[in-house]
Design an enzyme around this catalytic site. Structure first.
Site: not given
Ligand SMILES: N[C@@H](CCC[C@H](N)C(=O)O)C(=O)O
Length: 261
Positions: A75, A199
């Site tokens: 991530c 993201c």
């Protein structure tokens, strides 16, 4: 048990951060789902444990769970937020090296922004309709004329659950619109199963795919996500290999608290 947590966000991609250096906490998928639930829990796109790394010269280890309760791949925004969290805990000063599921990452601060070195990209699939590449997490990228018109949840889910990605546990899906030298992005995130406000691995994949797709993009590549602006710089070795990839953007503390779980 009583759990102390900190909440962080990077361009609106939000995370519960837990200091687990004493290895006190172990979470099953139900507990992570509860903590990430926006009505019954704290609410977040994901949960991150900061743990000790067994590797030498490494400041800490990041363990990432999606809001669906399952541990997942890298991530990028969470990586930048855990660096800010490590600084708040006094573990690091202006730079660090940490361990994540896809290997070691360097990071440093530039004023309030965090720059994170991403994994090298070694294979890029390009078709008439889409790009597919892995920047620590898998990303499908579609260029569109107007991202405001896309039903991200519906179209993203159609691609994420398509047979093409079945064998690899799905993919994240990004829709990109080029506006002058700027790229606008909206992302459907696997494991959140909805649109998120940004993201980091998706922005990184988008910058690389756009650099191949458009001839005149200047680096660093600016990407405008729904929740904030990020930028990406890199070195293109050849059309299939990108290295020295740096993701830059905000990583902010939101609040801290204690919850019974
Ligand atoms: N929000 C992320 C990506 C997190 C992982 C993703 N949901 C997956 O399971 O692939 C980012 O900032 O990169």
């Amino acid at each position: 048990m009583k759990l102390n947590f900190n909440k962080y966000q990077g361009a609106g991609n939000d995370f519960i951060m837990i200091n687990n250096r004493e290895s006190v906490y172990e979470f099953d998928s139900k507990s992570v789902q509860f903590l990430c639930d926006r009505r019954f829990g704290i609410g977040a796109d994901g949960l991150i444990l900061l743990e000790n790394s067994e590797q030498s010269q490494v400041d800490f280890k990041m363990k990432y769970y999606n809001a669906d309760g399952y541990e997942s791949t890298m991530c990028g925004n969470g990586g930048r937020c855990i660096v800010a969290f490590a600084k708040k805990l006094g573990l690091i000063k202006e730079s660090c090296v940490f361990e994540a599921i896809d290997g070691l990452h360097e990071a440093y601060f530039e004023k309030d922004l965090v720059l994170l070195k991403m994994s090298d990209v070694g294979e890029i699939k390009q078709t008439e309709d889409f790009f597919y590449l892995n920047t620590g997490s898998p990303h499908h990228i579609v260029f569109v004329d107007d991202i405001s018109e896309i039903d991200i949840k519906k179209k993203g889910a159609d691609i994420r659950y398509s047979s093409a990605y079945e064998s690899q546990n799905g993919t994240n899906v990004n829709f990109i619109q080029k506006k002058g030298n700027q790229l606008l992005i909206r992302t459907y995130e696997r494991g959140v199963e909805d649109e998120t406000l940004a993201c980091g691995t998706g922005v990184t994949a988008t910058a690389i795919a756009s650099f191949i797709n458009y001839e005149n993009l200047r680096k660093p590549i600016e990407v405008k996500a729904v929740g904030g602006d990020l930028s990406v710089d890199f070195n293109m070795k050849n059309t299939q290999t990108f290295e020295d990839i740096w993701l830059k953007g905000p990583a902010e503390f939101v609040f801290k608290g204690e919850i019974e779980c």
